[in-house]
Motif scaffolding. Sequence first.
Motif, short mmCIF file in Angstrom:
data_model
loop_
_atom_site.label_atom_id
_atom_site.label_comp_id
_atom_site.label_asym_id
_atom_site.label_seq_id
_atom_site.Cartn_x
_atom_site.Cartn_y
_atom_site.Cartn_z
N TYR A 44 0.84 -1.20 0.00
CA TYR A 44 0.00 0.00 0.00
C TYR A 44 0.87 1.24 0.00
CZ TYR A 44 -3.47 -3.38 1.61
OH TYR A 44 -4.30 -4.48 1.72
N ALA A 45 0.50 2.25 -0.80
CA ALA A 45 1.17 3.55 -0.77
C ALA A 45 0.64 4.29 0.46
CB ALA A 45 0.88 4.33 -2.04
N VAL A 46 1.57 4.90 1.24
CA VAL A 46 1.16 5.61 2.45
C VAL A 46 1.83 6.97 2.52
CG1 VAL A 46 0.72 3.47 3.71
CG2 VAL A 46 2.97 4.54 3.88
N GLY A 47 1.20 7.87 3.26
CA GLY A 47 1.74 9.21 3.45
C GLY A 47 1.15 9.84 4.69
N PRO A 48 1.39 11.12 4.91
CA PRO A 48 0.93 11.80 6.11
C PRO A 48 -0.56 11.58 6.36
CG PRO A 48 2.37 13.23 4.85
CD PRO A 48 2.11 12.02 4.00
N GLY A 49 -0.88 11.27 7.60
CA GLY A 49 -2.27 11.04 7.99
C GLY A 49 -2.69 9.59 7.94
N CYS A 50 -1.90 8.72 7.33
CA CYS A 50 -2.27 7.30 7.25
C CYS A 50 -2.02 6.59 8.57
CB CYS A 50 -1.48 6.59 6.15
SG CYS A 50 -1.95 7.04 4.48
N GLY A 52 10.08 7.73 -0.57
CA GLY A 52 10.08 9.14 -0.93
C GLY A 52 11.48 9.74 -0.94
N SER A 53 11.51 11.06 -1.03
CA SER A 53 12.79 11.78 -1.10
C SER A 53 13.13 12.50 0.20
CB SER A 53 12.75 12.79 -2.25
OG SER A 53 11.69 13.70 -2.05
N GLU A 54 12.28 12.38 1.21
CA GLU A 54 12.54 12.98 2.52
C GLU A 54 12.35 11.91 3.59
OE1 GLU A 54 8.57 15.04 4.07
OE2 GLU A 54 9.10 15.76 2.07
N ALA A 55 12.74 12.24 4.82
CA ALA A 55 12.59 11.28 5.92
C ALA A 55 11.13 10.89 6.10
CB ALA A 55 13.14 11.88 7.21
N LEU A 56 10.90 9.62 6.32
CA LEU A 56 9.58 9.10 6.66
C LEU A 56 9.49 9.13 8.18
CD1 LEU A 56 6.93 7.71 5.79
CD2 LEU A 56 8.15 5.53 5.92
N LYS A 57 8.59 9.96 8.71
CA LYS A 57 8.45 10.16 10.15
C LYS A 57 7.13 9.56 10.61
CE LYS A 57 11.09 14.44 9.85
NZ LYS A 57 11.12 15.88 10.14
N TYR A 58 7.19 8.73 11.65
CA TYR A 58 5.96 8.08 12.11
C TYR A 58 6.04 7.71 13.59
CZ TYR A 58 8.65 3.78 11.25
OH TYR A 58 9.61 2.80 11.25
N LEU A 59 4.85 7.49 14.15
CA LEU A 59 4.72 6.98 15.50
C LEU A 59 4.40 5.50 15.42
CD1 LEU A 59 2.49 9.71 17.21
CD2 LEU A 59 4.97 9.43 17.39
N SER A 60 5.01 4.70 16.27
CA SER A 60 4.69 3.28 16.43
C SER A 60 4.01 3.13 17.77
CB SER A 60 5.95 2.42 16.44
OG SER A 60 6.70 2.61 15.28
N ILE A 61 2.89 2.43 17.80
CA ILE A 61 2.15 2.20 19.04
C ILE A 61 1.83 0.71 19.09
CG2 ILE A 61 0.06 2.79 20.34
CD1 ILE A 61 0.04 5.39 18.49
#
Length: 166
Positions: free
Chosen positions: A83-89, A108-117
Amino acid sequence: MAEHIEPVIDVTQLPLDPFAEDSLYASADAGLSERGGLTQIGAAYSEVPPGKTGCPLHVHHIEDEMFYVIAGTGQYRFGDKTYAVGPGCVLCAPRGGAEFAHQLINTGSEALKYLSISSKAEADICEYPDSKKFQVMSRRDLPADQRFRFIGRMSAHLDYYDGEAG
């Protein structure tokens, strides 16, 4: 539990712990659970550079996981789909078998930033379908030298009584 609980954590101000392994795996991470005094929920903030992933395709047999994408774009491998994912997913990773195996890759071309819970169990078993490995972990709340951790392959299966007296 942490001596000082931070009820508000600004992830943009956290010191990140960098990790890199081989040419595919890299991330910079910060734990959130202990800072916030959480004992039953695991949480972390991660930044993954372009073209990298933080971990191999895996599935937990005991813990559920969920990821919230803050910035960047990527591919979420889940079971046999991508699945393609981005901000808000919000990415869900239920515990179970290989059909729930998951991996988040920065495309992507920038850092992928996310929270893991995640739910937070004292013991867990992870399965790695691509490499046919498994990992058993327990007592994860203790210092690393006091934990139990074993990584192996099912192909090296031993008999229950192997090495026992008698």
